[in-house]
Design a protein around this motif. Structure first.
Motif, mmCIF file in Angstrom:
data_model
loop_
_atom_site.group_PDB
_atom_site.id
_atom_site.type_symbol
_atom_site.label_atom_id
_atom_site.label_comp_id
_atom_site.label_asym_id
_atom_site.label_seq_id
_atom_site.Cartn_x
_atom_site.Cartn_y
_atom_site.Cartn_z
ATOM 1 N N CYS A 28 -41.859 -29.219 0.336
ATOM 2 C CA CYS A 28 -41.479 -28.253 1.660
ATOM 3 C C CYS A 28 -40.396 -27.086 1.099
ATOM 4 C CB CYS A 28 -41.267 -28.658 2.602
ATOM 5 S SG CYS A 28 -39.718 -29.933 2.504
ATOM 6 N N PRO A 29 -40.304 -26.190 1.616
ATOM 7 C CA PRO A 29 -39.131 -25.327 1.665
ATOM 8 C C PRO A 29 -37.666 -26.014 1.350
ATOM 9 C CG PRO A 29 -40.497 -24.318 3.076
ATOM 10 C CD PRO A 29 -40.834 -25.573 2.746
ATOM 11 N N PHE A 30 -37.164 -25.990 0.364
ATOM 12 C CA PHE A 30 -35.702 -26.525 0.072
ATOM 13 C C PHE A 30 -34.893 -26.209 1.244
ATOM 14 C CE2 PHE A 30 -36.396 -26.483 -4.512
ATOM 15 C CZ PHE A 30 -37.324 -27.398 -4.519
ATOM 16 N N GLY A 31 -34.985 -25.009 1.914
ATOM 17 C CA GLY A 31 -34.231 -24.639 3.121
ATOM 18 C C GLY A 31 -34.272 -25.472 4.335
ATOM 19 N N LEU A 32 -35.316 -26.295 4.389
ATOM 20 C CA LEU A 32 -35.557 -27.382 5.653
ATOM 21 C C LEU A 32 -34.297 -28.264 5.550
ATOM 22 C CD1 LEU A 32 -39.309 -27.413 5.971
ATOM 23 C CD2 LEU A 32 -37.612 -26.010 7.163
ATOM 24 N N ARG A 43 -21.927 -31.757 1.671
ATOM 25 C CA ARG A 43 -22.751 -32.604 2.708
ATOM 26 C C ARG A 43 -23.931 -31.886 2.531
ATOM 27 N NH1 ARG A 43 -17.959 -32.244 7.245
ATOM 28 N NH2 ARG A 43 -16.738 -33.725 6.286
ATOM 29 N N SER A 44 -24.740 -31.986 1.596
ATOM 30 C CA SER A 44 -25.896 -31.300 1.309
ATOM 31 C C SER A 44 -26.981 -32.524 0.845
ATOM 32 C CB SER A 44 -26.210 -30.355 0.320
ATOM 33 O OG SER A 44 -25.699 -30.851 -1.032
ATOM 34 N N THR A 45 -28.329 -32.313 1.119
ATOM 35 C CA THR A 45 -29.283 -33.271 0.567
ATOM 36 C C THR A 45 -29.486 -33.365 -0.940
ATOM 37 O OG1 THR A 45 -30.605 -32.961 2.719
ATOM 38 C CG2 THR A 45 -31.638 -34.079 0.915
ATOM 39 N N THR A 46 -29.582 -34.344 -1.393
ATOM 40 C CA THR A 46 -30.314 -34.735 -2.740
ATOM 41 C C THR A 46 -31.674 -34.968 -2.583
ATOM 42 O OG1 THR A 46 -27.937 -35.299 -3.727
ATOM 43 C CG2 THR A 46 -30.095 -35.997 -4.997
ATOM 44 N N LEU A 47 -32.401 -34.396 -3.295
ATOM 45 C CA LEU A 47 -33.770 -34.489 -3.148
ATOM 46 C C LEU A 47 -34.379 -35.228 -4.448
ATOM 47 C CD1 LEU A 47 -36.783 -33.944 -1.856
ATOM 48 C CD2 LEU A 47 -36.573 -31.782 -2.955
ATOM 49 N N ILE A 48 -34.932 -36.362 -4.571
ATOM 50 C CA ILE A 48 -35.533 -37.068 -5.325
ATOM 51 C C ILE A 48 -36.956 -36.856 -5.513
ATOM 52 C CG2 ILE A 48 -35.776 -39.443 -6.496
ATOM 53 C CD1 ILE A 48 -33.021 -39.018 -4.119
ATOM 54 N N ILE A 49 -37.614 -36.224 -6.299
ATOM 55 C CA ILE A 49 -38.876 -35.681 -6.763
ATOM 56 C C ILE A 49 -39.553 -36.840 -7.712
ATOM 57 C CG2 ILE A 49 -40.664 -34.065 -7.470
ATOM 58 C CD1 ILE A 49 -38.576 -31.908 -6.539
ATOM 59 N N GLU A 50 -40.658 -37.399 -7.401
ATOM 60 C CA GLU A 50 -41.212 -38.539 -8.299
ATOM 61 C C GLU A 50 -42.430 -37.665 -8.968
ATOM 62 O OE1 GLU A 50 -43.157 -42.481 -8.247
ATOM 63 O OE2 GLU A 50 -44.020 -41.361 -6.651
ATOM 64 N N GLU A 88 -34.087 -19.672 -5.022
ATOM 65 C CA GLU A 88 -33.431 -19.398 -3.459
ATOM 66 C C GLU A 88 -32.330 -20.277 -3.254
ATOM 67 O OE1 GLU A 88 -37.095 -19.920 -1.186
ATOM 68 O OE2 GLU A 88 -37.917 -17.990 -1.607
ATOM 69 N N ASN A 89 -32.684 -21.581 -3.681
ATOM 70 C CA ASN A 89 -31.592 -22.580 -3.586
ATOM 71 C C ASN A 89 -30.096 -22.279 -4.282
ATOM 72 O OD1 ASN A 89 -30.789 -25.266 -2.872
ATOM 73 N ND2 ASN A 89 -30.640 -25.669 -5.053
ATOM 74 N N ARG A 95 -23.107 -23.846 -1.710
ATOM 75 C CA ARG A 95 -24.285 -24.688 -0.892
ATOM 76 C C ARG A 95 -25.531 -24.727 -1.824
ATOM 77 N NH1 ARG A 95 -25.813 -22.640 3.723
ATOM 78 N NH2 ARG A 95 -25.845 -20.271 2.721
ATOM 79 N N GLY A 96 -26.216 -25.414 -1.164
ATOM 80 C CA GLY A 96 -27.600 -25.867 -1.707
ATOM 81 C C GLY A 96 -27.722 -27.449 -1.990
ATOM 82 N N ILE A 97 -29.122 -27.737 -2.303
ATOM 83 C CA ILE A 97 -29.759 -29.013 -2.304
ATOM 84 C C ILE A 97 -29.393 -29.152 -3.971
ATOM 85 C CG2 ILE A 97 -30.990 -29.222 -0.569
ATOM 86 C CD1 ILE A 97 -33.306 -29.104 -2.545
ATOM 87 N N ASP A 98 -29.002 -30.584 -4.521
ATOM 88 C CA ASP A 98 -29.465 -30.971 -5.798
ATOM 89 C C ASP A 98 -30.625 -31.860 -6.056
ATOM 90 O OD1 ASP A 98 -26.793 -30.081 -6.502
ATOM 91 O OD2 ASP A 98 -25.855 -31.566 -5.300
#
Length: 121
Positions: A28-32, A43-50, A88-89, A95-98
């Protein structure tokens, strides 16, 4: 994970400290996800992608802090939209996700400061 990090369980992407995407699931868009604030970018999300594999896919070049010059990776299973979402991230910095890419017992961490470009294999 919640016990060791204090991260609450949630189904809301914007509230998640960590989010997981299984192999084959569309991104999904990382901006969500939470991107932190200028004052508190941590205070951002860390996204783990398998992924299926971390080698043998489309070539990507990594440049940025902590990388001596250029490092190349070739993960299998990243969707075509990944580079656009990542660009975009990065534009949100600080700011931004890792992101953590994982396959089996292997993983690769991509902090938001990493510039990623496609390479030819």
């Amino acid at each position: 994970l919640g016990f060791h990090t204090g991260a609450p369980l949630t189904t809301e992407k914007a509230e998640a400290r960590f989010a997981f995407t299984e192999t084959g699931t569309a991104l999904c868009p990382f901006g969500l996800f939470a991107s932190g604030t200028q004052e508190y970018p941590d205070r951002s999300t860390t996204l783990i992608i398998e992924l299926a594999e971390l080698d043998g896919g489309r070539g990507l070049a990594l440049i940025g802090p902590g990388i001596q010059s250029v490092t190349e990776i070739a993960p299998v299973g990243l969707p075509e939209t990944f580079l656009r979402l990542w660009t975009e991230n990065r534009a949100l910095f600080p700011r931004g996700i890792d992101i953590v890419l994982t396959s089996g017992e292997r993983f690769l961490c991509l902090p938001r400061t990493t510039k990623i470009t496609a390479t030819e294999i």
